[in-house]
Design a protein around this motif. Sequence first.
Motif, PDB file in Angstrom:
ATOM      1  N   SER A 122       0.430   4.327   0.302  1.00  0.00           N
ATOM      2  CA  SER A 122      -0.022   5.525   1.016  1.00  0.00           C
ATOM      3  C   SER A 122       1.005   5.979   2.050  1.00  0.00           C
ATOM      4  O   SER A 122       1.746   5.175   2.593  1.00  0.00           O
ATOM      5  CB  SER A 122      -1.333   5.231   1.753  1.00  0.00           C
ATOM      6  N   ARG A 153      -3.699   6.409   7.076  1.00  0.00           N
ATOM      7  CA  ARG A 153      -3.009   6.341   5.784  1.00  0.00           C
ATOM      8  C   ARG A 153      -3.665   7.332   4.839  1.00  0.00           C
ATOM      9  O   ARG A 153      -4.884   7.434   4.802  1.00  0.00           O
ATOM     10  CB  ARG A 153      -3.104   4.938   5.194  1.00  0.00           C
ATOM     11  N   ASP A 176       0.871  -1.175   0.000  1.00  0.00           N
ATOM     12  CA  ASP A 176       0.000   0.000   0.000  1.00  0.00           C
ATOM     13  C   ASP A 176       0.905   1.221   0.000  1.00  0.00           C
ATOM     14  O   ASP A 176       1.555   1.507   1.000  1.00  0.00           O
ATOM     15  CB  ASP A 176      -0.905  -0.014   1.226  1.00  0.00           C
ATOM     16  N   PRO A 183      -3.320   9.245   0.759  1.00  0.00           N
ATOM     17  CA  PRO A 183      -2.648   9.256  -0.544  1.00  0.00           C
ATOM     18  C   PRO A 183      -1.731  10.478  -0.660  1.00  0.00           C
ATOM     19  O   PRO A 183      -1.914  11.482   0.041  1.00  0.00           O
ATOM     20  CB  PRO A 183      -3.807   9.343  -1.541  1.00  0.00           C
ATOM     21  N   TYR A 184      -0.760  10.387  -1.504  1.00  0.00           N
ATOM     22  CA  TYR A 184       0.105  11.522  -1.821  1.00  0.00           C
ATOM     23  C   TYR A 184       0.555  11.366  -3.267  1.00  0.00           C
ATOM     24  O   TYR A 184       0.232  10.377  -3.935  1.00  0.00           O
ATOM     25  CB  TYR A 184       1.283  11.627  -0.844  1.00  0.00           C
TER      26      TYR A 184
END
Length: 84
Positions: free
Chosen positions: A32, A51, A30, A53-54
């Motif tokens: 994230s 967690r 993952d 997103p970026y």
Amino acid sequence: MGHTHREALVAEGGVTFVNVGAVSRQFQGDPSARWALLERHRGLWNVQFRRVPYDIEGAARWAEAHAPQGAQEAAWLRQGRLPQ
């Protein structure tokens, strides 16, 4: 705790250790970014692992251009784990 790239919550000897994980180089697949929210209620601490997103692709492109072994680092960022 630090530099394990894994989320952890460990109590030992009356001390609680929290490791939020990693923004990159995750092991779980993952990609994230990780962080933790610590809140105190009535003298007790609560830990919530989060967690988010970026811009993974932006980070991967930066790694390809600037990091030692940039292609490997970029693949790691994109996959959220060490490339096979």
